[in-house]
Design an enzyme around this catalytic site. Structure first.
Site, mmCIF file in Angstrom:
data_model
loop_
_atom_site.group_PDB
_atom_site.id
_atom_site.type_symbol
_atom_site.label_atom_id
_atom_site.label_comp_id
_atom_site.label_asym_id
_atom_site.label_seq_id
_atom_site.Cartn_x
_atom_site.Cartn_y
_atom_site.Cartn_z
ATOM 1 N N HIS A 1 -5.863 2.259 -3.842
ATOM 2 C CA HIS A 1 -5.853 2.520 -2.401
ATOM 3 C C HIS A 1 -6.763 3.722 -2.143
ATOM 4 C CE1 HIS A 1 -4.573 2.151 1.645
ATOM 5 N NE2 HIS A 1 -3.601 3.022 1.644
ATOM 6 N N HIS B 1 -5.493 10.085 1.669
ATOM 7 C CA HIS B 1 -5.388 8.994 2.655
ATOM 8 C C HIS B 1 -6.187 9.367 3.914
ATOM 9 C CE1 HIS B 1 -3.604 5.696 4.887
ATOM 10 N NE2 HIS B 1 -3.096 5.255 3.753
ATOM 11 N N ASP C 1 0.832 -1.209 0.000
ATOM 12 C CA ASP C 1 0.000 0.000 0.000
ATOM 13 C C ASP C 1 0.869 1.263 0.000
ATOM 14 O OD1 ASP C 1 -1.949 -1.904 0.461
ATOM 15 O OD2 ASP C 1 -2.700 -0.995 2.308
ATOM 16 N N HIS D 1 4.022 -2.156 2.833
ATOM 17 C CA HIS D 1 3.931 -0.804 2.274
ATOM 18 C C HIS D 1 5.182 -0.492 1.463
ATOM 19 C CE1 HIS D 1 1.251 -0.870 5.777
ATOM 20 N NE2 HIS D 1 0.524 0.033 5.131
#
Ligand SMILES: [Zn+2]
Length: 207
Positions: A64, A68, A13, A157
């Site tokens: 994603h 965020h 991610d 990640h």
């Protein structure tokens, strides 16, 4: 290749990252392992060559987010706008994503409705390396190993997202070959989530 007939997925991610994603891709290539990258739309637009590499090297590129932000802090229209924007960024690169992992894996009723409307499959994980903490690769491998099995979806990640307690992704890069070896020892070939899903055996959506 694994001889056991099992499958598992390494997933990444928060990228693509201008420094670390290429190193993760190099590690995957050296291990002959394929994975799924849940990318951030604006970063994908910023690093088209990395996204192209993901695709050319047999990885799955999935969504994603654009921003965020936890879905618990967004209205349904904002969630939908964020996903539509990220999908647009990927479409501009010639990709049509079908898989979606929202920030922090937080899924609300609105997330589910938006996913249905956009034809996206919410895709979480069932094994966590906690690599954002910056632990050494050996410690991460030891900690995650007991939860590895056929159908595992492992969270990592390839960038430094919000909340990361490390300054670089060296340890994630180091973990990739060790994790690929461990999965193969368990009889599981590392493949993108789309291939696990085709087989119908992975825990893609947490309860
Ligand atoms: Zn994230």
């Amino acid at each position: 290749m694994s001889k056991g007939g099992g499958l598992a997925s390494m997933t990444f991610d928060d990228g693509p990252d201008g420094l670390w994603t290429a190193r993760v891709l190099d590690a995957l290539l050296a291990s002959e392992a394929r994975a799924t990258f849940f990318v951030t739309g604006p970063l994908a637009r910023e690093h088209p060559a990395l996204v192209e590499r993901m695709r050319d090297e047999g990885h799955e590129v999935a969504l994603h987010c654009s921003r965020h932000v936890r879905h618990t802090g967004l209205g349904e229209e904002e969630i939908e706008a964020d996903a539509v924007s990220g999908l647009g960024d990927l479409r501009a690169l010639g990709l049509s994503a079908r898989r979606w992992r929202p920030p922090w894996g937080i899924v609300t009723g609105s997330t589910r409705r938006v996913a249905r409307r956009l034809g996206l499959e919410i895709s979480l994980w069932n094994a966590d390396t906690h690599d954002w903490r910056g632990d050494p690769a050996e410690r991460m491998l030891a900690a995650v190993s007991p939860s590895l099995k056929d159908g595992s979806v492992v969270l990592m990640h390839d960038g430094l997202g919000p909340g990361a307690r490390r300054t670089g992704c060296h340890q994630t890069v180091a973990l990739v070959p060790a994790l690929a070896d461990r999965l193969r020892d368990l009889g599981c070939e590392p493949v993108p989530m789309s291939e696990l899903a085709r087989r119908g055996s992975c825990a893609e959506v947490a309860p």
